[in-house]
Motif scaffolding. Structure first.
Motif, PDB file in Angstrom:
ATOM      1  N   THR A   1       4.681  80.452  -9.006  1.00 38.35           N
ATOM      2  CA  THR A   1       4.005  80.924 -10.221  1.00 38.35           C
ATOM      3  C   THR A   1       3.242  82.207  -9.921  1.00 38.35           C
TER       4      THR A   1
ATOM      5  N   GLY B   1      -4.792  72.581 -16.603  1.00 39.40           N
ATOM      6  CA  GLY B   1      -4.006  72.201 -15.435  1.00 39.40           C
ATOM      7  C   GLY B   1      -2.585  72.744 -15.451  1.00 39.40           C
TER       8      GLY B   1
ATOM      9  N   THR C   1      -4.057  79.799 -11.887  1.00 43.71           N
ATOM     10  CA  THR C   1      -3.145  80.064 -10.767  1.00 43.71           C
ATOM     11  C   THR C   1      -2.361  81.354 -11.016  1.00 43.71           C
TER      12      THR C   1
HETATM   13  P1  ADP Z   1      -5.402  75.998 -15.852  1.00 41.04           P
HETATM   14  O1  ADP Z   1      -6.149  77.257 -15.538  1.00 41.04           O
HETATM   15  O2  ADP Z   1      -4.228  76.212 -16.760  1.00 41.04           O
HETATM   16  O3  ADP Z   1      -6.281  74.893 -16.342  1.00 41.04           O
HETATM   17  P2  ADP Z   1      -5.069  75.811 -12.967  1.00 41.04           P
HETATM   18  O4  ADP Z   1      -4.316  77.018 -12.541  1.00 41.04           O
HETATM   19  O5  ADP Z   1      -6.541  75.790 -12.749  1.00 41.04           O
HETATM   20  O6  ADP Z   1      -4.723  75.470 -14.513  1.00 41.04           O
HETATM   21  O7  ADP Z   1      -4.475  74.515 -12.261  1.00 41.04           O
HETATM   22  C1  ADP Z   1      -3.098  74.295 -12.080  1.00 41.04           C
HETATM   23  C2  ADP Z   1      -2.935  73.201 -11.042  1.00 41.04           C
HETATM   24  O8  ADP Z   1      -1.568  72.808 -10.955  1.00 41.04           O
HETATM   25  C3  ADP Z   1      -3.373  73.679  -9.667  1.00 41.04           C
HETATM   26  O9  ADP Z   1      -4.000  72.631  -8.991  1.00 41.04           O
HETATM   27  C4  ADP Z   1      -2.019  74.018  -9.008  1.00 41.04           C
HETATM   28  O10 ADP Z   1      -2.066  73.908  -7.603  1.00 41.04           O
HETATM   29  C5  ADP Z   1      -1.125  72.944  -9.599  1.00 41.04           C
HETATM   30  N1  ADP Z   1       0.321  73.272  -9.606  1.00 41.04           N
HETATM   31  C6  ADP Z   1       1.302  72.480  -9.164  1.00 41.04           C
HETATM   32  N2  ADP Z   1       2.507  73.029  -9.315  1.00 41.04           N
HETATM   33  C7  ADP Z   1       2.305  74.244  -9.877  1.00 41.04           C
HETATM   34  C8  ADP Z   1       3.190  75.299 -10.290  1.00 41.04           C
HETATM   35  N3  ADP Z   1       4.536  75.210 -10.185  1.00 41.04           N
HETATM   36  N4  ADP Z   1       2.634  76.394 -10.831  1.00 41.04           N
HETATM   37  C9  ADP Z   1       1.287  76.484 -10.982  1.00 41.04           C
HETATM   38  N5  ADP Z   1       0.402  75.521 -10.627  1.00 41.04           N
HETATM   39  C10 ADP Z   1       0.903  74.401 -10.074  1.00 41.04           C
END
Ligand code: ADP
Ligand code: MG
Length: 155
Positions: free
Chosen positions: A12, A36, A41
């Protein structure tokens, strides 16, 4: 329309990093997706691509964070403001028409204040580690950018 499926946070971030090479001052990006999904990320990948060394964390409790890089990055998360943000212009123009790249999480809440052209990114959690990323451009500049990203993206 650009669409990719990623299987790790690193993938990502790689897409975001590729996108960062195409961005310039005054560009506005919106990030949609459930909690999540990977919005922060993705922003970390953007930051890395913009040459920002500082760690990017979720700005949920600070509303706006600014980072210095090749181009400054303004990371805005209006989640906490909720619907009330839509009614009021809280000085967004300073960012949207400023010298940096602005990334807005939960931009729906301030859609009245977005500029005419922006890049729309949506991340869906389609599995434990699987994310489906859609990117589309609103306006000519960003439509061209999406095509370029599609050509360059290593994933
Ligand atoms: P948001 O800001 O949308 O609430 P975050 O980026 O804080 O989400 O959290 C995404 C979570 O999902 C992180 O813990 C990340 O490590 C996990 N994750 C697992 N697989 C993926 C992926 N393919 N792409 C992005 N994040 C992922
Ligand atoms: Mg977040």
């Amino acid at each position: 329309m650009f669409q990719r499926i990623t299987h790790t946070p690193e993938e990502t971030k790689q897409i975001a990093k590729t996108l960062a090479e195409l961005l310039g001052a005054g560009d506005v990006l919106t990030l949609a997706g459930d909690l999540g999904a990977g919005k922060t990320t993705f922003t970390q990948g953007l930051a890395s691509g913009l040459g920002i060394e500082e760690a990017v964390s979720s700005p949920t409790f600070t509303l706006i964070r600014e980072y210095e890089g090749r181009i400054p990055l303004y990371h805005i998360d209006v989640y906490r403001l909720g619907e009330q943000a839509g009614g009021e212009n809280l000085g967004w123009d300073e960012y949207f028409y400023g010298n940096g790249v602005t990334v807005v999480e939960w931009a729906d809440f301030i859609k009245n204040w977005l500029p005419d052209e922006w890049l729309q990114i949506e991340i869906q959690k389609t599995g434990d580690l699987e994310r489906t990323i859609h990117i589309s451009g609103v306006g000519e500049r960003f439509q061209r950018m999406v095509k370029e990203l599609d050509d360059r993206c290593p994933i």
